[in-house]
Design an enzyme around this catalytic site. Structure first.
Site, short mmCIF file in Angstrom:
data_model
loop_
_atom_site.label_atom_id
_atom_site.label_comp_id
_atom_site.label_asym_id
_atom_site.label_seq_id
_atom_site.Cartn_x
_atom_site.Cartn_y
_atom_site.Cartn_z
N CYS A 83 0.80 -1.22 0.00
CA CYS A 83 0.00 0.00 0.00
C CYS A 83 0.84 1.28 0.00
CB CYS A 83 -0.94 0.01 1.21
SG CYS A 83 -2.17 -1.31 1.19
N ASN A 84 2.08 1.19 0.45
CA ASN A 84 2.93 2.39 0.46
C ASN A 84 3.55 2.67 -0.90
OD1 ASN A 84 4.43 -0.07 1.86
ND2 ASN A 84 5.94 0.95 0.57
#
Length: 370
Positions: free
Chosen positions: A153-154
């Protein structure tokens, strides 16, 4: 030269004219929007503990492509091969729509694209998604490309960091970061609480963001947008296994794991990475007018708010994206950025912070100025 070296900052703490600017954004999702209750009904989930996880997630709708039904109307588990095919098809479909929307907002065409970076963590493709998109859309074969796979997700901000460097080295040339996450292709079907947490959270979505540097004059025809000033990262090695893919031998497929403590671990490090981001700029957190944070989940958002001393209004777009789409992984912050642009409240000189978090466990941040 370090990111805190004052020689790269102007009198007001801004970079040189070669600092890349964000000139377009676009998002897309699959066609089926389902409420949490509809997802529970589709899988015939009656366990009160699991139902509570779904219904208390602060998510109202998500876009999903559910598994097929058998003759009895039951959803059947998809083998890993079929899930990879689903990932490929949905990533191209959503990616195409998001890329076109991004270029339209940037006042550009596919023929203007000089670098395409594709980000995904919901499936593995070789050749990568960038090559498939170039072929699918007839993009110039000389367009350079890169793929960031598996960072989680980063990864949207990891990609933005890399492509910002490319943009600064190629002034006037258009680059796009495309995050395409077919989270429907990363679901496992069982009755465990571990699976329930993951299945209650993620949705399908794609986001694209366009960058260009060295063209600040009005005659360039490129829309105005915030400059990207700086990045800062923070990895939490002791939490390396808190978000991960495991091979599920019983189902012959991958299964995602989220440690229940991860919201608090991430929140506890939010202050550390933001302070590093602002170090050497002369800025304080109170000087930041716009916060665009990954829609990681209700507890993640609450932890960031508490640890950074922010109001819920400051993270309104993050909260709304979670409500309307769930967690769309690497592209979540682009959905929030698009809503901020549509709100038309950002003024010249305003500062903003972008923040994402994901496996590693990692927090990524960027400082921008309109």
């Amino acid at each position: 030269m370090t990111d805190t070296d004052p020689s790269i900052w102007g009198a007001q703490g801004v970079h040189t004219p070669l600092a890349p600017r964000i000139v377009g954004v676009g998002t897309a999702s699959t066609g089926t929007s389902l409420s949490q209750q509809e997802v529970l009904d589709a899988f015939d989930i009656s366990d009160p503990r699991i139902r509570s996880v779904f219904l208390n997630s602060a998510i109202e709708q998500r876009h999903l492509t559910l598994p097929p039904q058998n003759a009895d109307g039951e959803r059947v588990s998809e083998p890993q091969g079929e899930l990879l095919a689903k990932h490929k098809a949905l990533a191209i479909e959503m990616g195409t729509e998001a890329l076109r929307a991004c270029l339209k907002r940037a006042g550009a065409d596919l023929s203007d694209l000089r670098h395409l970076c594709c980000v995904t963590s919901t499936g593995f493709l070789t050749p990568g998604l960038s090559a498939l998109m170039i072929r699918e859309l007839g993009i110039d074969r000389h367009c350079s490309r890169s793929d960031i796979v598996g960072m989680g997700c980063n990864a949207g901000l990891n990609a933005l960091n890399v492509v910002s460097g490319w943009s600064s080295a190629h002034p006037g040339e258009l680059a796009v970061v495309l995050c395409a996450e077919a989270c429907s292709a990363a679901y496992a079907m069982d009755s465990t609480m571990r699976t329930a947490v993951v299945n209650s959270l993620f949705g399908d979505g794609a986001g694209a963001i366009a960058l260009v540097s060295g063209t600040e004059d009005a005659a360039s025809g490129i829309p105005e947008g915030p400059s990207i000033l700086k990045f800062a990262s923070c990895i939490i090695p002791e939490a390396v296994g808190a978000m991960r893919y495991d091979w599920d031998a019983t189902q012959s497929r991958f299964s995602f794991f989220l440690d229940p403590q991860i919201p608090y671990v991430v929140g506890a490090h939010a202050e550390l990475v933001v302070d590093r981001l602002l170090q050497g700029t002369g800025l304080r957190r109170s000087d930041i007018g716009h916060w665009l944070v990954h829609s990681g989940g209700k507890k993640v958002i609450d932890a960031v708010i508490v640890n950074l001393g922010l109001t819920r209004h400051a993270l309104r777009h993050t909260v709304e994206v979670l409500r309307d789409y769930g967690n769309v992984s690497s592209g979540s912050f682009l959905f929030s950025y698009e809503r901020l642009l549509d709100e038309k409240v950002a003024q010249p000189g305003d500062y903003g912070v972008l923040m994402t978090m994901g496996p590693g466990s990692t927090l990524e941040t960027a400082l921008v100025q309109w």
